[in-house]
Design a protein around this motif. Structure first.
Motif, PDB file in Angstrom:
ATOM      1  N   TYR A 115       0.826  -1.216   0.000  1.00  0.00           N
ATOM      2  CA  TYR A 115       0.000   0.000   0.000  1.00  0.00           C
ATOM      3  C   TYR A 115       0.856   1.260   0.000  1.00  0.00           C
ATOM      4  N   GLY A 116       2.054   1.155   0.584  1.00  0.00           N
ATOM      5  CA  GLY A 116       2.965   2.303   0.519  1.00  0.00           C
ATOM      6  C   GLY A 116       3.260   2.643  -0.934  1.00  0.00           C
ATOM      7  N   GLU A 117       3.608   1.630  -1.712  1.00  0.00           N
ATOM      8  CA  GLU A 117       3.911   1.877  -3.131  1.00  0.00           C
ATOM      9  C   GLU A 117       2.657   2.325  -3.882  1.00  0.00           C
ATOM     10  N   GLN A 118       1.541   1.663  -3.581  1.00  0.00           N
ATOM     11  CA  GLN A 118       0.301   1.967  -4.305  1.00  0.00           C
ATOM     12  C   GLN A 118      -0.184   3.386  -4.016  1.00  0.00           C
ATOM     13  N   PHE A 119      -0.158   3.775  -2.750  1.00  0.00           N
ATOM     14  CA  PHE A 119      -0.715   5.083  -2.383  1.00  0.00           C
ATOM     15  C   PHE A 119       0.278   6.218  -2.588  1.00  0.00           C
ATOM     16  N   LEU A 120       1.552   5.946  -2.403  1.00  0.00           N
ATOM     17  CA  LEU A 120       2.518   7.057  -2.382  1.00  0.00           C
ATOM     18  C   LEU A 120       3.322   7.184  -3.676  1.00  0.00           C
ATOM     19  N   GLY A 121       3.399   6.134  -4.454  1.00  0.00           N
ATOM     20  CA  GLY A 121       4.131   6.220  -5.721  1.00  0.00           C
ATOM     21  C   GLY A 121       5.536   6.767  -5.516  1.00  0.00           C
ATOM     22  N   ASP A 122       5.889   7.774  -6.304  1.00  0.00           N
ATOM     23  CA  ASP A 122       7.229   8.362  -6.221  1.00  0.00           C
ATOM     24  C   ASP A 122       7.494   9.055  -4.890  1.00  0.00           C
ATOM     25  N   ASN A 123       6.444   9.325  -4.151  1.00  0.00           N
ATOM     26  CA  ASN A 123       6.654   9.979  -2.853  1.00  0.00           C
ATOM     27  C   ASN A 123       7.135   9.004  -1.787  1.00  0.00           C
ATOM     28  N   LEU A 124       7.166   7.717  -2.125  1.00  0.00           N
ATOM     29  CA  LEU A 124       7.780   6.742  -1.218  1.00  0.00           C
ATOM     30  C   LEU A 124       9.250   6.605  -1.616  1.00  0.00           C
ATOM     31  N   LEU A 125      10.143   7.031  -0.729  1.00  0.00           N
ATOM     32  CA  LEU A 125      11.577   7.011  -1.055  1.00  0.00           C
ATOM     33  C   LEU A 125      12.204   5.660  -0.786  1.00  0.00           C
ATOM     34  N   GLY A 126      11.668   4.953   0.193  1.00  0.00           N
ATOM     35  CA  GLY A 126      12.296   3.678   0.508  1.00  0.00           C
ATOM     36  C   GLY A 126      11.603   2.963   1.642  1.00  0.00           C
ATOM     37  N   LEU A 127      11.925   1.677   1.759  1.00  0.00           N
ATOM     38  CA  LEU A 127      11.344   0.817   2.788  1.00  0.00           C
ATOM     39  C   LEU A 127      12.469   0.265   3.650  1.00  0.00           C
ATOM     40  N   GLN A 128      12.426   0.618   4.904  1.00  0.00           N
ATOM     41  CA  GLN A 128      13.442   0.119   5.825  1.00  0.00           C
ATOM     42  C   GLN A 128      13.154  -1.343   6.157  1.00  0.00           C
ATOM     43  N   VAL A 129      14.180  -2.168   6.085  1.00  0.00           N
ATOM     44  CA  VAL A 129      14.029  -3.557   6.512  1.00  0.00           C
ATOM     45  C   VAL A 129      14.956  -3.776   7.708  1.00  0.00           C
ATOM     46  N   GLY A 130      14.347  -3.869   8.871  1.00  0.00           N
ATOM     47  CA  GLY A 130      15.115  -4.072  10.096  1.00  0.00           C
ATOM     48  C   GLY A 130      15.469  -2.754  10.758  1.00  0.00           C
ATOM     49  N   ASN A 131      14.950  -2.543  11.959  1.00  0.00           N
ATOM     50  CA  ASN A 131      15.278  -1.342  12.717  1.00  0.00           C
ATOM     51  C   ASN A 131      16.247  -1.723  13.826  1.00  0.00           C
ATOM     52  N   GLU A 132      17.479  -1.262  13.714  1.00  0.00           N
ATOM     53  CA  GLU A 132      18.526  -1.600  14.685  1.00  0.00           C
ATOM     54  C   GLU A 132      18.622  -3.118  14.904  1.00  0.00           C
ATOM     55  N   PRO A 133      18.874  -3.873  13.823  1.00  0.00           N
ATOM     56  CA  PRO A 133      18.928  -5.340  13.971  1.00  0.00           C
ATOM     57  C   PRO A 133      20.039  -5.785  14.925  1.00  0.00           C
ATOM     58  N   ASP A 134      21.025  -4.935  15.146  1.00  0.00           N
ATOM     59  CA  ASP A 134      22.093  -5.330  16.079  1.00  0.00           C
ATOM     60  C   ASP A 134      21.610  -5.325  17.527  1.00  0.00           C
ATOM     61  N   LEU A 135      20.385  -4.849  17.771  1.00  0.00           N
ATOM     62  CA  LEU A 135      19.829  -4.910  19.126  1.00  0.00           C
ATOM     63  C   LEU A 135      18.786  -6.020  19.276  1.00  0.00           C
TER      64      LEU A 135
END
Ligand code: NAG
Ligand code: NAG
Ligand code: NAG
Ligand code: NAG
Ligand code: NAG
Ligand code: NAG
Ligand code: NAG
Length: 667
Positions: free
Chosen positions: A211-231
């Protein structure tokens, strides 16, 4: 329903809100901030009045008169950064607070986008061309899309994760979130970073990608995979032996699942590894194949970092206590323990790898201290100076963007804090010192995407008086000078005498006849609210509708072309941003119609215009469907008299009704 009755309904609903006694409501902070007595304060931390003492003057004192020799052409300068944009600083907003930040439910299901928020962001969009916002954080890992929440809200917190020191709630959210973000981007140039939940790779949830891609199109800059995986292992979300190779494998699982999902057309927008460096360095993840394996899927390389933490004071546990007063000075020098320079040094290798791999380097989540920052310092003018120095240092170190983390009412470090839910009808926003850092950095870097930055190590590298030069389109455009000291007597104001070309440089004298200067000022580094940028301010606690108040003051300094010198005074404390040409100023200004007098000029800001029709029909609705209202008392009034042409921001207030989404009536 007819417009008029809608409007009356809105007013009466406000009156009703006003009459409600708010239970379970922590006391609000006082507006006075002169007292240092924060210990007894029991209200929301975002309004904690605790004020520190400005650190004493350094011994030895730095020289207060010194020269800076510059070259006018970038070709003659070694060590310049890669080209960076004025959108360097953005917000990182914890998913759990976005409904507060963007939305305010006037009931359970009638909501509108916060006008002060739009005004605030528009300040930066006008200067930098766009604004980046990341929605995510610890809460993204377990967030789940649901059809409906029990109370009809966009986001609901489920329970507290006992293994996470920041007490992160598990979230459920509805499709409203995607509508909301798309609606914001339809109003102004806001770009988004979102995060794919990674708490359980065997049961991936890719709705954010779809839905991020569908709704935001070019306004979606990127998708983070893993937030601070070292923790992950430390927080018991993964086995104890979870290592960089495991994370790299999980990223691969996500990419494969995205590629296999027909509803996710774009799979080259992954952002990682977002390590906190508590246990892994970015290089450890690179060595495990992160870049080589996913070269075609990565949009950017990310890290997350705070110079220190205040976790012990907030959550107890095994951390160590920090005394905000004793540690204030660590934020207040160019390479102090908590300075941006000190923080970024460990990432210079990763930044070089990112550059070689032709990926942007991002500081994905950062602020003065994790676990909400420190009382008295994270919300002081000192943090504004810290933020300006940090921003320029990030640019100099070839980082493209950095996202300042915003929490809810219970943190000290917010660049901006919406009024507590339930009180929004009669309180305005509270703007923190870091918002001024974002303003200043966006102007220092301007709107061309083509600014290259160098740390000048001014004054023989004295850490209390740092400076940077900014070259735009290969010409010297701006110089930014910081004075970290506090001395009301004026004895430690300094004067930097800038020369361009001439001397031993083998190039002709090149100072212009005059330069323009804007100042970031406050009486002391401990100040919370009496902060001005070029004479304008967002005001005090609960005082801001997101617009700068007051007239803009731009100083004109006459240079000595015979001597090839421009003498720039920098108050203690303060920042001076020196513009070497009117073009350099115009590229930073919110308007391109600026005109300048030969002496100190006072000029009204906000001369940009926007087609009211465009605004009225944006949002996918026509203006007639909405009632005229405002988030707060007074903000629907006329723009200040000095605003002859309605400005973009004034229009946001005047046309607040355009943004009001009375779903109860329009659906
Ligand atoms: C992941 O998060 C979801 C939703 O919050 C939860 O139901 C699930 O148990 C979590 N999985 C693991 C392995 O912790
Ligand atoms: C804004 O949100 C509404 C629903 O809340 C939706 O109908 C509309 O399409 C959205 N507009 C945009 C531009 O996404
Ligand atoms: C930034 O990148 C440029 C261009 O590659 C390089 O010359 C410079 O040394 C880098 N800056 C830092 C601080 O590493
Ligand atoms: C700056 O870069 C952004 C993102 O690539 C782009 O959308 C924008 O048009 C650029 N601005 C200028 C002035 O080239
Ligand atoms: C605000 O700060 C300025 C100096 O930066 C000072 O002249 C002024 O008196 C201060 N105002 C208040 C209300 O403290
Ligand atoms: C701003 O400038 C206008 C016009 O020059 C003047 O009338 C007004 O008093 C100024 N306001 C402040 C707060 O200085
Ligand atoms: C709005 O919420 C109220 C209270 O929960 C409910 O009775 C009403 O049906 C809702 N309206 C819409 C349009 O969802």
């Amino acid at each position: 329903m007819a417009f008029q009755s809608l409007f009356l309904y809105f007013l009466s609903s406000l009156a009703a809100v006003r009459a409600i006694t708010v239970y379970n409501q922590q006391p609000l902070g006082q507006t006075q901030t002169s007292s240092a007595d924060g210990a007894a304060y029991t209200g929301y931390q975002a309004y904690n009045p605790a004020t520190l003492n400005a650190p004493g003057l350094p011994d030895p004192l730095p020289a207060t008169q010194f020269g800076i020799q510059l070259q006018s052409s970038a070709a003659a300068v070694t060590g310049l950064s890669i080209p960076v944009s004025g959108a360097l600083f953005g917000f990182s907003i914890e998913t759990s607070v976005i409904n507060q930040f963007f939305y305010f439910a006037v009931g359970v299901n009638s909501s509108f986008i916060q006008v002060p928020f739009l005004n605030l962001v528009s300040n930066i969009v006008q200067r930098a061309g766009r604004f980046h916002i990341r929605v995510g954080g610890n809460t993204q890992e377990t967030a789940r899309l649901v059809d409906q929440t029990a109370d009809g809200r966009m986001i609901e917190k489920q329970s507290i994760d006992p293994n996470n020191p920041t007490a992160t709630p598990v979230l459920i959210y509805t499709m409203e979130m995607f509508y909301l973000l798309a609606n914001i981007s339809s109003l102004m140039n806001v770009k988004w970073y979102l995060g794919i939940p990674l708490n359980d790779t065997s049961d991936l949830h890719l709705e954010v990608a779809q839905y991020g891609e569908q709704f935001l199109g070019d306004n979606l800059l990127g998708l983070q995979v893993g937030n601070e995986p070292d923790l992950y292992a430390r927080h018991q979300h993964r086995p104890e032996n979870y290592g960089p190779a495991d994370y790299v494998g999980e990223v691969g699982d996500v990419i494969k699942a995205m590629q296999a999902n027909g509803n996710i057309p774009n799979t080259n927008n992954i952002i990682g590894p977002s390590v906190s460096t508590a246990t892994w360095t970015p290089e450890m993840v690179f060595d495990a194949g992160f870049i080589t394996q996913y070269q075609n899927n990565l949009a950017a390389i990310s890290v997350e970092n705070y110079p220190t933490d205040n976790c012990f004071a907030i959550y107890g546990g095994n951390g160590s206590p920090h005394n905000p007063q004793d540690e204030f000075i660590n934020f207040l020098t160019h390479d102090g323990l908590y300075s941006g320079k000190h923080m970024i040094e460990k990432f210079l290798g990763a930044s070089a790898v990112a550059q070689q791999s032709q990926k942007q380097m991002l500081m994905f989540e950062t602020n003065t201290a994790s676990c909400g920052g420190f009382p008295g310092s994270s919300n002081s003018f000192g943090s504004a100076l810290w933020g300006v120095d940090y921003g320029l240092q990030l640019a100099y170190s070839n980082f493209s963007h950095a996202l300042l983390h915003c929490g809810g009412q219970d943190v000290f470090y917010n660049p901006a804090t919406p009024p507590p839910t339930g009180l929004s009808a009669f309180h305005e926003w509270t703007i923190g010192p870091l918002m001024y850092s974002i303003l200043v950095v966006s102007e220092a870097l301007g709107s061309t995407n083509n600014s290259r930055v160098i740390d000048l190590f001014t004054n023989d590298g004295n850490v209390f008086t740092p400076g940077y030069a900014i070259y735009e389109n290969d010409q010297l455009a701006r110089v930014l000078l910081i004075n970290y000291m506090t001395d009301a007597s004026g004895a430690n104001d300094y004067t930097a005498t800038i020369s361009v070309g001439g001397g031993d440089t083998g190039t002709p004298n090149a100072v212009p006849a005059q330069v323009k200067v804007k100042y970031l000022s406050a009486p002391t580094v401990a100040e919370h609210f009496n902060i001005t940028w070029a004479g304008q301010t967002f005001g005090g606690q609960f005082e801001s509708d997101g617009r700068l108040k007051g007239n803009e003051t731009i100083e004109t300094i006459n240079c000595d072309q015979g001597q090839n010198t421009c003498a720039i005074k920098v108050p203690a404390p303060g920042v001076a941003l020196v513009f070497f040409s009117d073009q350099a100023l115009q590229e930073s200004e919110p308007s391109s119609t600026a005109t300048f007098a030969t002496t100190a000029v006072t000029r009204t800001l906000n001369t940009a215009t926007i087609d009211a029709q465009v605004l009225a029909t944006s949002n996918g609705h026509s203006g007639k469907d909405r009632a005229l209202g405002s988030t707060s008392k007074g903000s629907t009034g006329a723009a200040p008299a000095s605003h002859v042409i309605p400005s973009l921001t004034a229009l946001f207030s005047l046309l607040a009704g355009v943004l009001v989404l009375f779903r109860a009536f329009t659906r």
